[in-house]
Design an enzyme around this catalytic site. Structure first.
Site, PDB file in Angstrom:
ATOM      1  N   GLU A   1       7.037  11.842   0.608  1.00 30.21           N
ATOM      2  CA  GLU A   1       6.000  11.079  -0.102  1.00 30.21           C
ATOM      3  C   GLU A   1       4.637  11.719   0.150  1.00 30.21           C
ATOM      4  OE1 GLU A   1       5.753   6.874   0.814  1.00 30.21           O
ATOM      5  OE2 GLU A   1       4.345   6.571  -0.835  1.00 30.21           O
TER       6      GLU A   1
ATOM      7  N   ASN B   1       9.140   1.852  -7.737  1.00 33.19           N
ATOM      8  CA  ASN B   1       9.459   1.783  -6.313  1.00 33.19           C
ATOM      9  C   ASN B   1       8.916   0.474  -5.753  1.00 33.19           C
ATOM     10  OD1 ASN B   1       9.895   2.972  -3.426  1.00 33.19           O
ATOM     11  ND2 ASN B   1       7.757   2.321  -3.439  1.00 33.19           N
ATOM     12  N   GLU B   2       9.745  -0.237  -5.024  1.00 34.46           N
ATOM     13  CA  GLU B   2       9.308  -1.501  -4.401  1.00 34.46           C
ATOM     14  C   GLU B   2       8.430  -2.304  -5.363  1.00 34.46           C
ATOM     15  OE1 GLU B   2       7.905  -1.024  -0.344  1.00 34.46           O
ATOM     16  OE2 GLU B   2       9.879  -0.331   0.294  1.00 34.46           O
TER      17      GLU B   2
ATOM     18  N   TYR C   1      14.030  -0.562   6.970  1.00 35.06           N
ATOM     19  CA  TYR C   1      13.345   0.024   8.132  1.00 35.06           C
ATOM     20  C   TYR C   1      13.686  -0.815   9.352  1.00 35.06           C
ATOM     21  CZ  TYR C   1      10.636   2.988   4.990  1.00 35.06           C
ATOM     22  OH  TYR C   1      10.265   3.935   4.069  1.00 35.06           O
TER      23      TYR C   1
ATOM     24  N   GLU D   1      15.283   4.455   1.087  1.00 31.52           N
ATOM     25  CA  GLU D   1      14.373   4.618   2.237  1.00 31.52           C
ATOM     26  C   GLU D   1      15.046   3.933   3.411  1.00 31.52           C
ATOM     27  OE1 GLU D   1      10.230   3.516   1.642  1.00 31.52           O
ATOM     28  OE2 GLU D   1      10.324   4.218  -0.429  1.00 31.52           O
TER      29      GLU D   1
ATOM     30  N   GLN E   1      10.654   9.682   6.724  1.00 26.28           N
ATOM     31  CA  GLN E   1      10.442  10.672   5.700  1.00 26.28           C
ATOM     32  C   GLN E   1      10.729  12.052   6.273  1.00 26.28           C
ATOM     33  OE1 GLN E   1       6.707  10.152   3.601  1.00 26.28           O
ATOM     34  NE2 GLN E   1       7.081   7.993   3.220  1.00 26.28           N
TER      35      GLN E   1
HETATM   36  O1  AHR Z   1       7.805   5.128   3.561  1.00 25.38           O
HETATM   37  C1  AHR Z   1       6.574   4.464   3.588  1.00 25.38           C
HETATM   38  C2  AHR Z   1       6.498   3.329   2.578  1.00 25.38           C
HETATM   39  O2  AHR Z   1       7.447   2.361   2.903  1.00 25.38           O
HETATM   40  C3  AHR Z   1       6.815   3.686   1.162  1.00 25.38           C
HETATM   41  O3  AHR Z   1       5.718   4.205   0.480  1.00 25.38           O
HETATM   42  C4  AHR Z   1       7.245   2.379   0.577  1.00 25.38           C
HETATM   43  O4  AHR Z   1       8.198   2.516  -0.455  1.00 25.38           O
HETATM   44  C5  AHR Z   1       7.789   1.621   1.767  1.00 25.38           C
HETATM   45  O5  AHR Z   1       7.252   0.356   1.868  1.00 25.38           O
END
Ligand code: AHR
Length: 488
Positions: free
Chosen positions: A25, A172-173, A238, A288, A344
């Site tokens: 990103e 995205n999101e 995450y 992600e 990432q």
């Molecule tokens: O990876 C960082 C961020 O996390 C990304 O931009 C987003 O898609 C997610 O919330």
């Protein structure tokens, strides 16, 4: 004590290399600085603007698929800013950051990076501040071969043949940074975008943005009779409950591993929701995933209030072990999970590669991924594991195995914080590779000044009979053992 047997005739499916995808990103120093130093850079060796040291490391990892340009950045990104000789300088916007963005890394450069790495590109389109036409034009620019004005522009910019990019994220999101949509609204918009994109390239594989349970159920209902427009359903995960990245104890250690292991349940629950809505053929795209430590965020448990950093964090052996635990689940779910992207690829969040000025180092997660290379494209098979629990619901030993040709690869995790585990593996042939990733402490990490603190080493094993292998796995360690059938 733990025992393992590889059940070669009980396959889960093929482990698509797409499950080992990565994510770049325009955030912090991931793209600019980490990957791209620019074609005119004289201080750091590069190939056409991309750091040579990073390219070499990534090629060896490997990187079968790469998602770009976001993340939250994608829903502000206008692809035309990143082509041609004259590129505007814009506000680079992602994750509450505003930076100067000169757009020097654009479509041609990114797709050139993919070809240098042997990676399949995955482009995330803009549904937050863009339009269906803008995304259609991007697909035409990259994939069409009839000499339209847009295609002739591509030729003029130096690329004759189409790249035939298959994977396209439609936003995205979009439940948050990608426009703060309601799921029903997003679902209806998605149908419009997807219909138009499919006209431009019927072979495009389209990714719709999922989230958590409520959003996913409502979105799936909106798409109920339109699944022909969807190839992949995106979810993100995450792990945030492990406490500080390096200053953690036993509790934080297990907490993170539990979260990593629970990722499989999230995939399973998403599959149930999709199946209930008739989307049995839609793949789940975990596009992600990874560890996000509190020092690198302003939200979630212990998130540092008012965080103003660059989303960089430590990458310890614990983080690698968490990734290994999750990958065991990815293999088990390989028939349902169609792709996955670690977040990432360089410098940002759960990065396998870190850079500082002219220096580069590899995190334990890099070494883990390299040790998993035999699983890419192989057939995942069930394993029978007997082992104690180290924390309620978490077994000491985790295992995943795959078969490719006549070779079997078995990857193991000893999740215990304190204790080694004696492992007996039955049904083994001639071992041709046995590697161990271990360190004295789970918080061990590599750094610019000590890049080799955590490195894979030979795993010492012995045969106990013709087809039984015995070895010890140190606490918080992982190993991969590969063998072929005996020839004698
Ligand atoms: O990876 C960082 C961020 O996390 C990304 O931009 C987003 O898609 C997610 O919330």
């Amino acid at each position: 004590m733990a025992t393992v047997r590889v059940l070669t005739d009980e396959p889960y499916g093929v482990i698509s290399p797409r499950l080992y995808g990565h994510f770049a990103e325009h955030l912090g120093r991931c793209c600019y600085d980490g990957l791209w130093v620019g074609k005119d850079c004289t201080e750091i060796p590069h190939e056409d603007g991309f750091r040579t040291d990073v390219l070499e490391a990534l090629r060896a990892m490997p990187v079968p698929m790469l998602r770009w340009p976001g993340g939250c950045y994608a829903d502000h990104y206008h692809w035309r800013d990143g082509i041609g000789a004259e590129r505007p300088t814009r506000l680079g916007l992602s994750c509450d950051r505003q930076v100067l963005d000169d757009n020097s890394l654009g479509t041609h450069e990114f797709l050139d990076l993919c070809s240098k790495l042997g990676a399949e590109p995955y482009l995330a389109g803009n549904m937050g501040s863009g339009s269906p036409q803008e995304m259609c034009d991007w697909v035409e620019y990259t994939n069409a071969s009839i000499p339209t004005t847009i295609v002739r522009e591509r030729h003029a910019n130096g690329r004759e043949n189409p790249w035939n990019v298959r994977l396209w994220g439609v936003g995205n999101e979009n439940w948050g940074c990608g426009g703060d949509y309601e799921p029903e609204h997003y679902g209806r918009e998605y149908r419009r975008y997807a219909t138009m994109l499919r006209h431009v390239d019927p072979k495009a594989e389209l990714v719709v943005c999922g989230f958590e349970e409520d959003w996913n159920v409502r979105l799936a209902n909106t798409l109920r009779d339109r699944w022909r427009l969807v190839d992949h359903f995106s979810i993100h995960r995450y792990w945030i409950k492990g406490g500080h990245g390096t200053e953690f104890g036993e509790e934080g250690y297990y907490s993170l591993l539990h979260e990593a292991e629970a990722t499989e349940q999230f995939v399973l629950r998403t599959r149930e929701i999709l199946n209930e809505a008739g989307a049995t053929k839609v793949g789940i795209a975990l596009d992600e995933w990874g560890v996000w430590h509190p020092e690198s965020r302003s939200w979630g448990p212990d998130g540092t209030q008012g965080y103003v950093g660059d989303y960089e964090q430590s990458g310890t052996l614990r983080d690698a072990l968490a990734a290994a635990v999750a990958l065991e689940g990815f293999h088990r779910q390989c028939a349902s999970l169609s792709l996955a992207n670690l977040a990432q690829i360089v410098n940002v969040l759960h990065a396998p590669v870190m850079t500082h000025a002219g220096g580069m180092w590899l995190t334990p997660t890099y070494h883990l991924l390299r040790m998993h290379a035999p699983h890419l494209g192989a057939t995942a098979v069930r394993t029978a594991v007997q082992s104690d629990e180290v924390s309620p619901g978490l077994s000491a030993l985790g295992a995943t195995a795959s078969i490719q040709g006549d070779a079997t690869a078995l990857s193991l995790t000893n999740r215990s914080y304190r204790e080694p585990v004696e492992v007996t593996v039955s049904g083994v042939g001639d071992v041709f590779s046995a590697r161990l990733l271990a360190a004295g402490e789970a918080r061990a990490e590599n750094s610019a000044w000590d890049p080799d603190a955590v490195l894979p080493n030979a795993l010492h094993y012995a045969y106990d009979g013709p087809d039984t292998l015995v070895f010890a796995l140190p606490p918080h360690s992982m190993a991969t053992v590969s063998w072929r059938p005996r020839t004698t």
